[in-house]
Design an enzyme around this catalytic site. Sequence first.
Site, short mmCIF file in Angstrom:
data_model
loop_
_atom_site.label_atom_id
_atom_site.label_comp_id
_atom_site.label_asym_id
_atom_site.label_seq_id
_atom_site.Cartn_x
_atom_site.Cartn_y
_atom_site.Cartn_z
N GLU A 1 -6.66 -7.75 -1.36
CA GLU A 1 -7.21 -7.30 0.03
C GLU A 1 -8.43 -6.82 -0.18
OE1 GLU A 1 -5.05 -5.11 2.74
OE2 GLU A 1 -3.04 -5.90 2.34
N GLU B 1 0.76 -1.24 0.20
CA GLU B 1 -0.04 -0.03 -0.08
C GLU B 1 0.75 1.23 -0.03
OE1 GLU B 1 -2.98 -0.46 3.49
OE2 GLU B 1 -3.83 -1.86 2.24
#
Length: 403
Positions: free
Chosen positions: A319, A192
């Site tokens: 995710e 991320e």
Amino acid sequence: MRSILALLCCALLTLVPVGAQNRGSPSVPQGFVTTKGNQFQLDGKPFAFVGANSYWLPLLTTKDDVDATFKAMQSSGVKVLRTWGFNAINGSELAGALKSGLTYYQVWNSNQWVLNDGPQGLQRLDYVIETAGKFGIKGTELYINWIAGAGNTHDVFYSNPKIIASYQRYVTTIVNRYKSSPNIFAWELMNEARCLGDLPSGPNCVPGTELLTKWYKQQSDFVRALDSHHMITTGGEGHFFLKNNPALATDYNYDGQAGEDFDLELTLENIDFGTYHLYPESWSNFPNGLTTAKDWGLTWIQDHANSAKKAGKPVVLEEFGVADKAATYTAWVDLALSTQHGIMPWQFGMLGLKEDGGNRLIKYADALINGASPNDGFAIYKNNTAVFDIFTNAANVQAKRSG
């Protein structure tokens, strides 16, 4: 999720059983997963999968619990495990870590780190990677202040030469340690990556500067020079930079504020497939009349499928999490299956863990409670059959598509 630790020690390991790149070169060893167009391949045959996230698996202190977790994953159809190849502490935490049994790979003092490749360090990661193959599964801002000095913005991580050198030093350690293993599915550059974190972003990381894209290119080229066989991906959340779409001009996920440009990143030579994440309840104001997390997520999934198809590369929904799991996951997984995704929910939940009687504080809010693995509200345990069965059923579909 779990982005707070994802800034420096951030080579992520995605684990697999035993291998394929338009990276389909004959020089790729057997057992290595590769790509052909929009497909993953294992030894020249399609490799479609449902996987799992488990950042906590290398943090377990007993091999019996690691083995039991892999056995449970195998029985539920998991083919790919995503776990962390980083866990750092600072020097003041070392005594407590040694007492508690915490897994740690680096000890930071001032702006330098020392590797821990002992039995409480990388040897635990070694065991996870080794065990994955046996079960047929492939497998913070603090750093900015330590290295670059206080007062810097979040995005200095992607441009400061000292930080990049430290990142590459650790990446070299991890990649060289495991580059011959067919149990590694792919290398992820970071979890991320964003312009903005707990620290603000700076003027060098705003829409149009392409700072993250340039960093992805620099680091994917660096990893490729170390390892010519394993796939490489970003580990990004999949944000877009749509320059000419007024309808999405105020949506952080589409307007480039995050720093990513998913379409551009997919064109990079050494990025073999795309990844993206999906947490609409904490991300979006639901523009374009989309009033539910489920509907917003369906649009997000289709947008990434379209981008991957255009680029001619595979894509993984890597995710995702939402409060109303059963109804929403059913719709999301159905669309992901129909658009040829790899599917990896956040996160795998394990019951019956036995270390320390099943109750152990790992670090911060991470804990085993009554034998259950850590739960941030998104863990999926087998006893929640309405949700768990969505993924076992999807795994059966993916298995039928595979060679």
